[in-house]
Design a protein around this motif. Structure first.
Motif, PDB file in Angstrom:
ATOM      1  N   PHE A 100       0.857  -1.169   0.152  1.00  0.00           N
ATOM      2  CA  PHE A 100      -0.080   0.065   0.052  1.00  0.00           C
ATOM      3  C   PHE A 100       0.842   1.170  -0.066  1.00  0.00           C
ATOM      4  O   PHE A 100       0.556   2.446  -0.639  1.00  0.00           O
ATOM      5  N   PHE A 101       1.927   1.495   0.568  1.00  0.00           N
ATOM      6  CA  PHE A 101       2.702   2.435   1.148  1.00  0.00           C
ATOM      7  C   PHE A 101       4.118   2.378   0.081  1.00  0.00           C
ATOM      8  O   PHE A 101       4.794   3.230  -0.191  1.00  0.00           O
ATOM      9  N   GLY A 102       4.059   1.400  -0.813  1.00  0.00           N
ATOM     10  CA  GLY A 102       5.274   1.195  -1.326  1.00  0.00           C
ATOM     11  C   GLY A 102       6.668   1.290  -0.549  1.00  0.00           C
ATOM     12  O   GLY A 102       6.798   0.760   0.490  1.00  0.00           O
ATOM     13  N   ASN A 103       7.566   2.157  -1.071  1.00  0.00           N
ATOM     14  CA  ASN A 103       8.660   2.378  -0.327  1.00  0.00           C
ATOM     15  C   ASN A 103       8.688   3.624   0.346  1.00  0.00           C
ATOM     16  O   ASN A 103       9.841   4.055   0.907  1.00  0.00           O
ATOM     17  N   TYR A 104       7.583   4.452   0.150  1.00  0.00           N
ATOM     18  CA  TYR A 104       7.439   5.672   0.964  1.00  0.00           C
ATOM     19  C   TYR A 104       7.639   5.582   2.358  1.00  0.00           C
ATOM     20  O   TYR A 104       6.829   4.656   2.922  1.00  0.00           O
ATOM     21  N   LYS A 105       8.247   6.397   3.032  1.00  0.00           N
ATOM     22  CA  LYS A 105       8.173   6.436   4.571  1.00  0.00           C
ATOM     23  C   LYS A 105       6.752   7.050   5.117  1.00  0.00           C
ATOM     24  O   LYS A 105       6.183   8.086   4.412  1.00  0.00           O
ATOM     25  N   HIS A 106       6.267   6.296   5.958  1.00  0.00           N
ATOM     26  CA  HIS A 106       4.987   6.562   6.251  1.00  0.00           C
ATOM     27  C   HIS A 106       4.895   6.797   7.995  1.00  0.00           C
ATOM     28  O   HIS A 106       5.168   5.814   8.587  1.00  0.00           O
ATOM     29  N   GLU A 107       4.126   7.565   8.398  1.00  0.00           N
ATOM     30  CA  GLU A 107       4.076   8.021   9.867  1.00  0.00           C
ATOM     31  C   GLU A 107       3.091   8.422  10.364  1.00  0.00           C
ATOM     32  O   GLU A 107       1.899   8.735   9.809  1.00  0.00           O
ATOM     33  N   ILE A 108       2.831   8.438  11.700  1.00  0.00           N
ATOM     34  CA  ILE A 108       1.730   8.657  12.490  1.00  0.00           C
ATOM     35  C   ILE A 108       2.171   9.657  13.516  1.00  0.00           C
ATOM     36  O   ILE A 108       3.004   9.338  14.502  1.00  0.00           O
ATOM     37  N   THR A 109       1.684  11.248  13.535  1.00  0.00           N
ATOM     38  CA  THR A 109       2.376  11.862  14.434  1.00  0.00           C
ATOM     39  C   THR A 109       1.810  11.454  15.931  1.00  0.00           C
ATOM     40  O   THR A 109       0.728  10.898  16.013  1.00  0.00           O
ATOM     41  N   LEU A 110       2.546  11.842  17.066  1.00  0.00           N
ATOM     42  CA  LEU A 110       1.996  11.282  18.349  1.00  0.00           C
ATOM     43  C   LEU A 110       0.661  12.105  18.617  1.00  0.00           C
ATOM     44  O   LEU A 110       0.007  11.440  19.439  1.00  0.00           O
ATOM     45  N   GLY A 111       0.600  13.163  18.277  1.00  0.00           N
ATOM     46  CA  GLY A 111      -0.907  13.777  18.446  1.00  0.00           C
ATOM     47  C   GLY A 111      -1.927  13.201  17.978  1.00  0.00           C
ATOM     48  O   GLY A 111      -2.980  13.017  18.204  1.00  0.00           O
ATOM     49  N   VAL A 112      -1.686  12.637  16.386  1.00  0.00           N
ATOM     50  CA  VAL A 112      -2.790  11.810  15.846  1.00  0.00           C
ATOM     51  C   VAL A 112      -2.826  10.506  16.302  1.00  0.00           C
ATOM     52  O   VAL A 112      -3.880   9.963  16.537  1.00  0.00           O
ATOM     53  N   TYR A 113      -1.982   9.782  16.739  1.00  0.00           N
ATOM     54  CA  TYR A 113      -2.029   8.538  17.540  1.00  0.00           C
ATOM     55  C   TYR A 113      -2.860   8.868  19.015  1.00  0.00           C
ATOM     56  O   TYR A 113      -3.673   7.844  19.348  1.00  0.00           O
ATOM     57  N   ASP A 114      -2.638   9.808  19.627  1.00  0.00           N
ATOM     58  CA  ASP A 114      -3.403  10.224  20.751  1.00  0.00           C
ATOM     59  C   ASP A 114      -4.828  10.181  20.588  1.00  0.00           C
ATOM     60  O   ASP A 114      -5.824   9.803  21.153  1.00  0.00           O
ATOM     61  N   GLU A 115      -5.060  11.068  19.259  1.00  0.00           N
ATOM     62  CA  GLU A 115      -6.625  11.102  18.993  1.00  0.00           C
ATOM     63  C   GLU A 115      -7.341   9.960  18.543  1.00  0.00           C
ATOM     64  O   GLU A 115      -8.440   9.562  18.942  1.00  0.00           O
ATOM     65  N   MET A 116      -6.406   8.713  17.877  1.00  0.00           N
ATOM     66  CA  MET A 116      -6.969   7.699  17.604  1.00  0.00           C
ATOM     67  C   MET A 116      -7.574   6.876  18.646  1.00  0.00           C
ATOM     68  O   MET A 116      -8.599   6.343  18.609  1.00  0.00           O
TER      69      MET A 116
END
Length: 235
Positions: A100-116
């Motif tokens: 899905f993301f191929g070779n691209y770096k993919h991240e979740i910021t800490l604020g978004v992680y907390d929101e989830m």
């Protein structure tokens, strides 16, 4: 492939008239090495074709590829918004393709992680089930951006754009909520990366999309929004 082919042809017994020129001592060994080179070349070529096929089959990778030059792709980062994760859950798409993301770096910021995982005061349930959050964090290459603190300057810029270009910004009662949101954090992160392309996967175009568009137009900030329907279609 070429080396293997040359080694095999160059060591093949030659027929001239009624005479077969036998192998010179050691040619059989060279021929075996040539066969190994040939097989290895075929396997490497097949692997390269398969890798390209996999990347081409990822709609997200295709969308990112169209917006950046090949030389910039190593600098790209893809940020996953909380409401994109909620869209996956609500649509029953909780298992993404491995590529899905191929070779691209993919991240979740800490604020978004907390929101989830933040529980609603009304339902006492998190925005996104922990099982899905754990799944997203388990995808190879997914990281949580920890320790990132937006600068006051970045926050002022994003807040001003939010007030000017979003419907939510017209109501002053929403300021505190936005200031403490994952949206603010992601946009500040993208702003501070400036010329490095940042892609945000979100279903919240009215805020993140409008601000991203204006940042690109006014300040040349390379931040792009990709909505779920662009990836998965309208279903």
């Amino acid at each position: 492939l070429v080396i293997g082919f040359v080694m095999i042809i160059g060591t093949t017994p030659v027929i001239t008239g009624n005479v077969v020129i036998d192998d010179v001592e050691g040619l059989s060994f060279i021929r075996i090495i040539g066969i190994i080179f040939l097989i290895a070349g075929l396997l490497l070529m097949a692997a390269d074709i398969e890798e390209k096929r996999i990347v081409m089959e990822s709609p997200l990778v295709n969308l990112v590829d169209k917006r950046v030059r090949e030389t910039e792709r190593s600098d790209c980062e893809i940020l996953i918004d909380a409401d994109f994760a909620k869209y996956l859950h609500d649509s029953g798409m909780e298992n993404l393709p491995n590529n899905f993301f191929g070779n691209y770096k993919h991240e979740i910021t800490l604020g978004v992680y907390d929101e989830m995982l933040r529980r609603s005061g009304k339902t006492n349930q998190p925005l996104v089930p922990r099982k899905l959050v754990n799944y997203l964090m388990g995808i190879q290459g997914t990281n949580v951006v920890r320790g990132y603190v937006p600068t006051e300057r970045s926050e002022r810029i994003i807040l001003e754009y939010w007030k000017r270009f979003t419907p939510q910004g017209k109501d002053s009662r929403n300021v505190e909520k936005f200031m403490n949101s994952g949206d603010m954090e992601m946009l500040c992160y993208a702003l501070e990366r400036r010329n490095k392309p940042t892609f945000i996967l979100t279903n919240n175009y009215s805020e993140i999309g409008n601000i991203s568009k204006r940042l690109l137009m006014d300040k040349g900030v390379r931040v792009f929004v990709i909505r779920p329907e662009e990836i998965f279609g309208d279903s």
